[in-house]
Design a protein around this motif. Structure first.
Motif, PDB file in Angstrom:
ATOM      1  N   MET A  18       0.833  -1.207   0.000  1.00  0.00           N
ATOM      2  CA  MET A  18       0.000   0.000   0.000  1.00  0.00           C
ATOM      3  C   MET A  18       0.870   1.261   0.000  1.00  0.00           C
ATOM      4  SD  MET A  18      -3.107   1.128  -0.035  1.00  0.00           S
ATOM      5  CE  MET A  18      -4.078   2.558   0.385  1.00  0.00           C
ATOM      6  N   GLY A  19       1.937   1.238   0.854  1.00  0.00           N
ATOM      7  CA  GLY A  19       2.828   2.388   0.929  1.00  0.00           C
ATOM      8  C   GLY A  19       3.542   2.642  -0.375  1.00  0.00           C
ATOM      9  N   LYS A  20       3.973   1.560  -1.040  1.00  0.00           N
ATOM     10  CA  LYS A  20       4.653   1.693  -2.326  1.00  0.00           C
ATOM     11  C   LYS A  20       3.729   2.334  -3.351  1.00  0.00           C
ATOM     12  CE  LYS A  20       7.573  -2.419  -1.846  1.00  0.00           C
ATOM     13  NZ  LYS A  20       7.884  -3.734  -2.450  1.00  0.00           N
ATOM     14  N   SER A  21       2.469   1.895  -3.372  1.00  0.00           N
ATOM     15  CA  SER A  21       1.508   2.421  -4.336  1.00  0.00           C
ATOM     16  C   SER A  21       1.274   3.905  -4.120  1.00  0.00           C
ATOM     17  CB  SER A  21       0.192   1.646  -4.220  1.00  0.00           C
ATOM     18  OG  SER A  21      -0.765   2.157  -5.124  1.00  0.00           O
ATOM     19  N   ILE A  22       1.180   4.318  -2.859  1.00  0.00           N
ATOM     20  CA  ILE A  22       0.965   5.733  -2.552  1.00  0.00           C
ATOM     21  C   ILE A  22       2.151   6.562  -3.013  1.00  0.00           C
ATOM     22  CG2 ILE A  22       0.759   7.405  -0.669  1.00  0.00           C
ATOM     23  CD1 ILE A  22      -0.928   5.370   0.824  1.00  0.00           C
ATOM     24  N   ARG A  23       3.362   6.063  -2.750  1.00  0.00           N
ATOM     25  CA  ARG A  23       4.557   6.799  -3.162  1.00  0.00           C
ATOM     26  C   ARG A  23       4.653   6.884  -4.683  1.00  0.00           C
ATOM     27  NH1 ARG A  23       6.789   4.096   1.430  1.00  0.00           N
ATOM     28  NH2 ARG A  23       7.452   2.337   0.131  1.00  0.00           N
ATOM     29  N   LYS A  24       4.316   5.798  -5.346  1.00  0.00           N
ATOM     30  CA  LYS A  24       4.398   5.761  -6.803  1.00  0.00           C
ATOM     31  C   LYS A  24       3.448   6.761  -7.437  1.00  0.00           C
ATOM     32  CE  LYS A  24       3.783   2.664 -10.758  1.00  0.00           C
ATOM     33  NZ  LYS A  24       3.441   1.286 -11.191  1.00  0.00           N
ATOM     34  N   HIS A  25       2.254   6.891  -6.864  1.00  0.00           N
ATOM     35  CA  HIS A  25       1.229   7.765  -7.443  1.00  0.00           C
ATOM     36  C   HIS A  25       1.061   9.053  -6.628  1.00  0.00           C
ATOM     37  CE1 HIS A  25       0.115   4.549 -10.180  1.00  0.00           C
ATOM     38  NE2 HIS A  25       0.033   3.725  -9.162  1.00  0.00           N
ATOM     39  N   ALA A  26       2.131   9.485  -5.967  1.00  0.00           N
ATOM     40  CA  ALA A  26       2.040  10.643  -5.075  1.00  0.00           C
ATOM     41  C   ALA A  26       1.505  11.879  -5.780  1.00  0.00           C
ATOM     42  CB  ALA A  26       3.415  10.934  -4.470  1.00  0.00           C
ATOM     43  N   ARG A  27       2.016  12.163  -6.963  1.00  0.00           N
ATOM     44  CA  ARG A  27       1.590  13.386  -7.665  1.00  0.00           C
ATOM     45  C   ARG A  27       0.115  13.329  -8.016  1.00  0.00           C
ATOM     46  NH1 ARG A  27       1.535  15.799 -12.990  1.00  0.00           N
ATOM     47  NH2 ARG A  27       1.986  13.778 -13.930  1.00  0.00           N
ATOM     48  N   ARG A  28      -0.338  12.184  -8.518  1.00  0.00           N
ATOM     49  CA  ARG A  28      -1.745  12.058  -8.883  1.00  0.00           C
ATOM     50  C   ARG A  28      -2.647  12.208  -7.654  1.00  0.00           C
ATOM     51  NH1 ARG A  28      -1.674  12.761 -12.961  1.00  0.00           N
ATOM     52  NH2 ARG A  28      -1.246  10.936 -14.251  1.00  0.00           N
ATOM     53  N   ILE A  29      -2.219  11.656  -6.526  1.00  0.00           N
ATOM     54  CA  ILE A  29      -2.988  11.768  -5.286  1.00  0.00           C
ATOM     55  C   ILE A  29      -3.083  13.220  -4.854  1.00  0.00           C
ATOM     56  CG2 ILE A  29      -3.011  11.192  -2.826  1.00  0.00           C
ATOM     57  CD1 ILE A  29      -1.716   8.500  -3.594  1.00  0.00           C
ATOM     58  N   GLN A  74      -2.810  15.875  -6.778  1.00  0.00           N
ATOM     59  CA  GLN A  74      -3.663  16.585  -7.735  1.00  0.00           C
ATOM     60  C   GLN A  74      -5.143  16.395  -7.410  1.00  0.00           C
ATOM     61  OE1 GLN A  74      -1.770  14.723 -11.247  1.00  0.00           O
ATOM     62  NE2 GLN A  74      -1.624  16.779 -12.111  1.00  0.00           N
ATOM     63  N   VAL A  75      -5.535  15.155  -7.144  1.00  0.00           N
ATOM     64  CA  VAL A  75      -6.936  14.852  -6.861  1.00  0.00           C
ATOM     65  C   VAL A  75      -7.370  15.488  -5.543  1.00  0.00           C
ATOM     66  CG1 VAL A  75      -8.577  13.013  -6.345  1.00  0.00           C
ATOM     67  CG2 VAL A  75      -6.952  12.731  -8.218  1.00  0.00           C
ATOM     68  N   LEU A  76      -6.550  15.334  -4.502  1.00  0.00           N
ATOM     69  CA  LEU A  76      -6.897  15.901  -3.193  1.00  0.00           C
ATOM     70  C   LEU A  76      -7.012  17.417  -3.257  1.00  0.00           C
ATOM     71  CD1 LEU A  76      -4.750  13.752  -0.721  1.00  0.00           C
ATOM     72  CD2 LEU A  76      -7.216  13.626  -1.137  1.00  0.00           C
ATOM     73  N   TRP A  77      -6.084  18.049  -3.987  1.00  0.00           N
ATOM     74  CA  TRP A  77      -6.154  19.500  -4.109  1.00  0.00           C
ATOM     75  C   TRP A  77      -7.403  19.914  -4.893  1.00  0.00           C
ATOM     76  CZ3 TRP A  77      -4.809  23.705  -1.882  1.00  0.00           C
ATOM     77  CH2 TRP A  77      -4.947  24.932  -2.540  1.00  0.00           C
ATOM     78  N   GLY A  96       2.443  21.213 -12.439  1.00  0.00           N
ATOM     79  CA  GLY A  96       2.557  19.764 -12.427  1.00  0.00           C
ATOM     80  C   GLY A  96       1.879  19.083 -11.267  1.00  0.00           C
ATOM     81  N   TRP A  97       1.669  19.811 -10.161  1.00  0.00           N
ATOM     82  CA  TRP A  97       1.184  19.152  -8.945  1.00  0.00           C
ATOM     83  C   TRP A  97      -0.168  19.652  -8.440  1.00  0.00           C
ATOM     84  CZ3 TRP A  97       3.743  15.395  -5.835  1.00  0.00           C
ATOM     85  CH2 TRP A  97       4.965  14.954  -6.363  1.00  0.00           C
ATOM     86  N   LEU A  98      -0.555  20.891  -8.737  1.00  0.00           N
ATOM     87  CA  LEU A  98      -1.766  21.436  -8.120  1.00  0.00           C
ATOM     88  C   LEU A  98      -2.832  21.929  -9.095  1.00  0.00           C
ATOM     89  CD1 LEU A  98      -0.414  23.497  -5.063  1.00  0.00           C
ATOM     90  CD2 LEU A  98      -1.240  21.137  -5.111  1.00  0.00           C
ATOM     91  N   CYS A  99      -2.547  21.966 -10.387  1.00  0.00           N
ATOM     92  CA  CYS A  99      -3.536  22.508 -11.322  1.00  0.00           C
ATOM     93  C   CYS A  99      -4.553  21.437 -11.723  1.00  0.00           C
ATOM     94  CB  CYS A  99      -2.851  23.062 -12.565  1.00  0.00           C
ATOM     95  SG  CYS A  99      -4.024  23.837 -13.716  1.00  0.00           S
ATOM     96  N   LEU A 100      -5.812  21.667 -11.397  1.00  0.00           N
ATOM     97  CA  LEU A 100      -6.863  20.694 -11.678  1.00  0.00           C
ATOM     98  C   LEU A 100      -7.070  20.502 -13.174  1.00  0.00           C
ATOM     99  CD1 LEU A 100      -9.053  18.839 -10.550  1.00  0.00           C
ATOM    100  CD2 LEU A 100     -10.601  20.810 -10.479  1.00  0.00           C
ATOM    101  N   PHE A 101      -6.972  21.574 -13.947  1.00  0.00           N
ATOM    102  CA  PHE A 101      -7.169  21.451 -15.387  1.00  0.00           C
ATOM    103  C   PHE A 101      -6.009  20.695 -16.028  1.00  0.00           C
ATOM    104  CE2 PHE A 101      -7.710  23.093 -19.807  1.00  0.00           C
ATOM    105  CZ  PHE A 101      -9.015  22.655 -19.989  1.00  0.00           C
ATOM    106  N   GLY A 102      -4.837  20.808 -15.431  1.00  0.00           N
ATOM    107  CA  GLY A 102      -3.713  19.998 -15.892  1.00  0.00           C
ATOM    108  C   GLY A 102      -3.995  18.520 -15.693  1.00  0.00           C
ATOM    109  N   LEU A 103      -4.586  18.169 -14.558  1.00  0.00           N
ATOM    110  CA  LEU A 103      -4.968  16.777 -14.288  1.00  0.00           C
ATOM    111  C   LEU A 103      -5.990  16.291 -15.305  1.00  0.00           C
ATOM    112  CD1 LEU A 103      -5.130  14.201 -12.577  1.00  0.00           C
ATOM    113  CD2 LEU A 103      -6.784  15.381 -11.104  1.00  0.00           C
ATOM    114  N   VAL A 104      -6.977  17.124 -15.624  1.00  0.00           N
ATOM    115  CA  VAL A 104      -7.986  16.743 -16.611  1.00  0.00           C
ATOM    116  C   VAL A 104      -7.334  16.415 -17.946  1.00  0.00           C
ATOM    117  CG1 VAL A 104      -9.943  17.605 -17.965  1.00  0.00           C
ATOM    118  CG2 VAL A 104      -9.845  18.051 -15.513  1.00  0.00           C
TER     119      VAL A 104
END
Length: 302
Positions: free
Chosen positions: A1-12, A14-17, A97-105
């Motif tokens: 679980m910890g590995k998965s969180i670290r691997k997808h840290a940026r995506r997490i 982005q979504v949380l923000w 790269g990390w906080l823009c919601l439209f970038g995530l879209v």
């Protein structure tokens, strides 16, 4: 679980923000005020996020800058400029790269499995300057110097171009409020057309709005080479294999230009570098903002 969180840290992040900055749930409920107008709206969020989104808790910095320039009695936008300068000097386009919601879209749209389009460099390079023209003309120039008969300016970028406002504000408001629908005219149809074009292009081109049109990214990019958080290349470790350049969706070659104005500091190059030659640094110290997959694997194996 910890590995998965670290691997997808940026995506997490982005979504949380995205949820945090658009957490006004009441705005999406029938009978509730459509747009949050509380005290938080006095403050800007760091990325593109439409003020008129029913869930938006803060203001968009580009919209806030235009609002200040549009006023009948012009005033120096000290707060918004100071805010943007502070972010630019601290992190540059890290926000993109990390906080823009439209970038995530755009990134999620690019994951749709269809053949991708790579714009030739001779076309791509001059197009990159378009976002600076958008910043200079639509965000600053016309709102500052053009005046209506009432003595105020117009938010040219927000009103005539911004696909973020159409997606996050215009479309939800029209869907939630039937009273608005009869008043829709050519401008709304024009903005929908632009949004559709951006969506379709995002499926085959990585972050086209960020590359060619975003005025906020253009502003932050001015500070890439001097910001406190930067990408550093270890010349001893770097083998010049080109893996980092292939991993970069923004078509930057990090081992040659680690702090290019086009870099959104997503960290993909850092994660993919087989020699561990790239890293985030801040105030001269290495920042482990996104651990490499192979580093995690090595520690686990040991």
């Amino acid at each position: 679980m910890g590995k998965s969180i670290r691997k997808h840290a940026r995506r997490i992040v982005q979504v949380l923000w995205g949820f945090l900055s658009n957490g006004y749930v009441k705005g999406f409920l029938p009978g509730a005020p459509m747009i949050y107008q509380g005290p938080l709206k006095r403050f800007c969020v760091p990325g593109m996020n439409c003020y008129s989104c029913p869930g938006a808790l803060g203001a968009c910095p580009i919209g806030a800058l235009q609002a200040a320039l549009n006023e009948r009695h012009r005033r120096f936008p000290s707060y918004i400029l100071g805010y943007l300068l502070a972010i630019g000097v601290l992190v540059g386009r890290f926000i993109c790269g990390w906080l823009c919601l439209f970038g995530l879209v755009q990134e999620l749209l690019y994951k749709i499995p269809v053949p991708k389009l790579r714009i030739p460099e001779k076309v791509d390079k001059p197009l990159r300057y378009l976002k600076y023209a958008v910043l200079a003309v639509l965000v600053i120039g016309l709102p500052l110097f053009y005046r209506t008969d009432a003595g105020t300016g117009l938010p040219f970028f927000c009103q005539f171009l911004c696909p973020v406002g159409t997606l996050e504000g215009g479309v939800p408001l029209v869907l939630l409020n039937s009273v608005l629908r009869p008043a829709l005219g050519w401008l709304f149809r024009w903005k929908i057309l632009l949004l559709v074009l951006v969506i379709l292009s995002s499926i085959v081109i990585y972050r086209p709005f960020c590359k060619y049109l975003c005025p906020l990214g253009a502003f932050y990019s001015l500070f890439q080479r001097i910001s406190l958080i930067r990408i550093q290349v270890d010349p001893v470790k770097c083998t010049g294999c080109g893996t980092c350049g292939k991993a970069c969706g923004m078509q930057v070659d990090p081992h040659k230009v680690p702090n290019s104005t086009e870099c959104i500091r997503c960290g993909e190059c850092i994660q993919k570098c087989p020699a561990h030659a790239l890293s985030f640094t801040g105030l001269g110290k290495e920042l482990h903002l996104r651990p490499r997959e192979d580093s995690v694997h090595e520690k686990t194996s040991a």
